[in-house]
Write a protein that holds these residues in place. Sequence first.
Motif, PDB file in Angstrom:
ATOM      1  N   GLN A   1      87.262   8.044 -49.325  1.00 46.88           N
ATOM      2  CA  GLN A   1      87.845   6.895 -50.024  1.00 46.88           C
ATOM      3  C   GLN A   1      88.882   6.181 -49.152  1.00 46.88           C
ATOM      4  O   GLN A   1      88.861   4.956 -49.026  1.00 46.88           O
ATOM      5  N   ALA A   2      89.778   6.943 -48.526  1.00 46.24           N
ATOM      6  CA  ALA A   2      90.819   6.341 -47.688  1.00 46.24           C
ATOM      7  C   ALA A   2      90.210   5.621 -46.483  1.00 46.24           C
ATOM      8  O   ALA A   2      90.667   4.539 -46.102  1.00 46.24           O
ATOM      9  N   CYS A   3      89.172   6.206 -45.905  1.00 44.48           N
ATOM     10  CA  CYS A   3      88.494   5.566 -44.773  1.00 44.48           C
ATOM     11  C   CYS A   3      87.787   4.286 -45.218  1.00 44.48           C
ATOM     12  O   CYS A   3      87.807   3.281 -44.500  1.00 44.48           O
ATOM     13  N   ASP A   4      87.171   4.304 -46.410  1.00 43.29           N
ATOM     14  CA  ASP A   4      86.525   3.091 -46.944  1.00 43.29           C
ATOM     15  C   ASP A   4      87.556   1.979 -47.141  1.00 43.29           C
ATOM     16  O   ASP A   4      87.309   0.819 -46.816  1.00 43.29           O
ATOM     17  N   PHE A   5      88.723   2.320 -47.702  1.00 41.76           N
ATOM     18  CA  PHE A   5      89.769   1.304 -47.882  1.00 41.76           C
ATOM     19  C   PHE A   5      90.248   0.788 -46.529  1.00 41.76           C
ATOM     20  O   PHE A   5      90.433  -0.410 -46.346  1.00 41.76           O
ATOM     21  N   THR A   6      90.427   1.696 -45.559  1.00 42.56           N
ATOM     22  CA  THR A   6      90.857   1.287 -44.216  1.00 42.56           C
ATOM     23  C   THR A   6      89.826   0.360 -43.582  1.00 42.56           C
ATOM     24  O   THR A   6      90.169  -0.685 -43.024  1.00 42.56           O
ATOM     25  N   ASP A   7      88.539   0.734 -43.688  1.00 45.48           N
ATOM     26  CA  ASP A   7      87.463  -0.072 -43.093  1.00 45.48           C
ATOM     27  C   ASP A   7      87.390  -1.474 -43.688  1.00 45.48           C
ATOM     28  O   ASP A   7      86.925  -2.412 -43.036  1.00 45.48           O
ATOM     29  N   ASN A   8      87.839  -1.627 -44.933  1.00 42.83           N
ATOM     30  CA  ASN A   8      87.771  -2.920 -45.625  1.00 42.83           C
ATOM     31  C   ASN A   8      89.131  -3.576 -45.815  1.00 42.83           C
ATOM     32  O   ASN A   8      89.246  -4.573 -46.528  1.00 42.83           O
ATOM     33  N   LEU A   9      90.151  -3.034 -45.145  1.00 44.91           N
ATOM     34  CA  LEU A   9      91.513  -3.533 -45.346  1.00 44.91           C
ATOM     35  C   LEU A   9      91.644  -5.015 -44.986  1.00 44.91           C
ATOM     36  O   LEU A   9      92.277  -5.774 -45.717  1.00 44.91           O
ATOM     37  N   GLU A  10      91.031  -5.426 -43.893  1.00 44.88           N
ATOM     38  CA  GLU A  10      91.123  -6.834 -43.497  1.00 44.88           C
ATOM     39  C   GLU A  10      90.442  -7.743 -44.520  1.00 44.88           C
ATOM     40  O   GLU A  10      90.919  -8.843 -44.786  1.00 44.88           O
ATOM     41  N   VAL A  11      89.342  -7.273 -45.089  1.00 47.69           N
ATOM     42  CA  VAL A  11      88.628  -8.053 -46.109  1.00 47.69           C
ATOM     43  C   VAL A  11      89.522  -8.209 -47.344  1.00 47.69           C
ATOM     44  O   VAL A  11      89.690  -9.315 -47.867  1.00 47.69           O
ATOM     45  N   PHE A  12      90.102  -7.090 -47.797  1.00 43.97           N
ATOM     46  CA  PHE A  12      91.008  -7.160 -48.956  1.00 43.97           C
ATOM     47  C   PHE A  12      92.207  -8.058 -48.643  1.00 43.97           C
ATOM     48  O   PHE A  12      92.572  -8.921 -49.438  1.00 43.97           O
ATOM     49  N   SER A  13      92.805  -7.865 -47.486  1.00 45.12           N
ATOM     50  CA  SER A  13      93.978  -8.632 -47.090  1.00 45.12           C
ATOM     51  C   SER A  13      93.671 -10.121 -47.029  1.00 45.12           C
ATOM     52  O   SER A  13      94.436 -10.953 -47.521  1.00 45.12           O
ATOM     53  N   GLY A  14      92.519 -10.446 -46.471  1.00 41.65           N
ATOM     54  CA  GLY A  14      92.096 -11.842 -46.377  1.00 41.65           C
ATOM     55  C   GLY A  14      91.895 -12.492 -47.733  1.00 41.65           C
ATOM     56  O   GLY A  14      92.039 -13.701 -47.891  1.00 41.65           O
ATOM     57  N   ALA A  15      91.589 -11.660 -48.733  1.00 42.42           N
ATOM     58  CA  ALA A  15      91.400 -12.160 -50.098  1.00 42.42           C
ATOM     59  C   ALA A  15      92.710 -12.100 -50.895  1.00 42.42           C
ATOM     60  O   ALA A  15      92.723 -12.374 -52.098  1.00 42.42           O
ATOM     61  N   GLY A  16      93.815 -11.743 -50.217  1.00 42.96           N
ATOM     62  CA  GLY A  16      95.119 -11.753 -50.882  1.00 42.96           C
ATOM     63  C   GLY A  16      95.533 -10.445 -51.522  1.00 42.96           C
ATOM     64  O   GLY A  16      96.437 -10.420 -52.356  1.00 42.96           O
ATOM     65  N   TYR A  17      94.877  -9.342 -51.151  1.00 42.32           N
ATOM     66  CA  TYR A  17      95.191  -8.037 -51.742  1.00 42.32           C
ATOM     67  C   TYR A  17      95.867  -7.118 -50.728  1.00 42.32           C
ATOM     68  O   TYR A  17      95.449  -7.050 -49.574  1.00 42.32           O
ATOM     69  N   ASP A  18      96.897  -6.404 -51.187  1.00 45.26           N
ATOM     70  CA  ASP A  18      97.469  -5.304 -50.430  1.00 45.26           C
ATOM     71  C   ASP A  18      96.906  -4.022 -51.047  1.00 45.26           C
ATOM     72  O   ASP A  18      96.522  -4.016 -52.222  1.00 45.26           O
ATOM     73  N   VAL A  19      96.858  -2.945 -50.279  1.00 42.09           N
ATOM     74  CA  VAL A  19      96.318  -1.678 -50.773  1.00 42.09           C
ATOM     75  C   VAL A  19      97.353  -0.575 -50.572  1.00 42.09           C
ATOM     76  O   VAL A  19      97.903  -0.427 -49.485  1.00 42.09           O
ATOM     77  N   ILE A  20      97.619   0.166 -51.644  1.00 37.28           N
ATOM     78  CA  ILE A  20      98.551   1.292 -51.595  1.00 37.28           C
ATOM     79  C   ILE A  20      97.851   2.506 -52.201  1.00 37.28           C
ATOM     80  O   ILE A  20      97.367   2.455 -53.327  1.00 37.28           O
ATOM     81  N   GLY A  21      97.812   3.598 -51.442  1.00 33.87           N
ATOM     82  CA  GLY A  21      97.251   4.858 -51.940  1.00 33.87           C
ATOM     83  C   GLY A  21      98.381   5.783 -52.366  1.00 33.87           C
ATOM     84  O   GLY A  21      99.358   5.938 -51.644  1.00 33.87           O
ATOM     85  N   VAL A  22      98.237   6.396 -53.543  1.00 30.34           N
ATOM     86  CA  VAL A  22      99.271   7.265 -54.099  1.00 30.34           C
ATOM     87  C   VAL A  22      98.695   8.657 -54.340  1.00 30.34           C
ATOM     88  O   VAL A  22      97.637   8.789 -54.965  1.00 30.34           O
ATOM     89  N   SER A  23      99.397   9.685 -53.856  1.00 30.48           N
ATOM     90  CA  SER A  23      98.999  11.066 -54.149  1.00 30.48           C
ATOM     91  C   SER A  23     100.254  11.918 -54.292  1.00 30.48           C
ATOM     92  O   SER A  23     101.339  11.490 -53.902  1.00 30.48           O
ATOM     93  N   PRO A  24     100.097  13.126 -54.837  1.00 31.92           N
ATOM     94  CA  PRO A  24     101.259  14.011 -54.962  1.00 31.92           C
ATOM     95  C   PRO A  24     101.611  14.741 -53.661  1.00 31.92           C
ATOM     96  O   PRO A  24     102.494  15.594 -53.649  1.00 31.92           O
ATOM     97  N   ASP A  25     100.933  14.395 -52.570  1.00 36.40           N
ATOM     98  CA  ASP A  25     101.212  15.038 -51.287  1.00 36.40           C
ATOM     99  C   ASP A  25     102.587  14.641 -50.755  1.00 36.40           C
ATOM    100  O   ASP A  25     103.045  13.527 -50.983  1.00 36.40           O
ATOM    101  N   LYS A  26     103.208  15.550 -49.998  1.00 36.80           N
ATOM    102  CA  LYS A  26     104.488  15.257 -49.349  1.00 36.80           C
ATOM    103  C   LYS A  26     104.264  14.240 -48.214  1.00 36.80           C
ATOM    104  O   LYS A  26     103.171  14.183 -47.641  1.00 36.80           O
ATOM    105  N   PRO A  27     105.287  13.439 -47.874  1.00 34.97           N
ATOM    106  CA  PRO A  27     105.144  12.449 -46.803  1.00 34.97           C
ATOM    107  C   PRO A  27     104.607  13.040 -45.492  1.00 34.97           C
ATOM    108  O   PRO A  27     103.796  12.407 -44.815  1.00 34.97           O
TER     109      PRO A  27
END
Length: 158
Positions: free
Chosen positions: A50-76
């Motif tokens: 899932q994270a790789c799919d979002f990364t691969d399409n980040l420019e497409v989302f960004s170009g359409a005006g979207y930012d992407v934030i992934g949230v998990s309970p993992d430590k930084p």
Amino acid sequence: MSERLQAGDTAPAFTLPDADGNQVSLADHLGRKVIVYFYPAALTPGCTTQACDFTDNLEVFSGAGYDVIGVSPDKPEKLGKFRETEDLKVTLVSDVDKAVLEAYGAYGEKKLYGKTVVGVIRSTVVVDEQGKVEHALYNVKATGHVAKLLRDLKIATA
């Protein structure tokens, strides 16, 4: 069990540390649409896909005006390792106490291999420019979710 969000709800505000310990707030993104996606654990097969799919399409989302934030309970620190290992470009934030996961309805009972367990419910919430929920998708699949999201949001890919 937390309430699931509906279209038109105000997206719960949050400020969480990213992989580098910097604070990331939903409020920082007012004026842009934000895709906030919730995933159970960094460095696991489904979450990596899932994270790789979002990364691969980040420019497409960004170009359409979207930012992407992934949230998990993992430590930084684990998020940093995840980012480095998989060369991720999406912003990953840590919700160790699960308060944001709960506020978004992305933490609670779910089925895992036929058993009912309590944990992170793989979910995606699309927030509009004014901070309102545009779409709230729960129990999404890790594989194919980003492609479906692009279709549902009518974002053209090259």
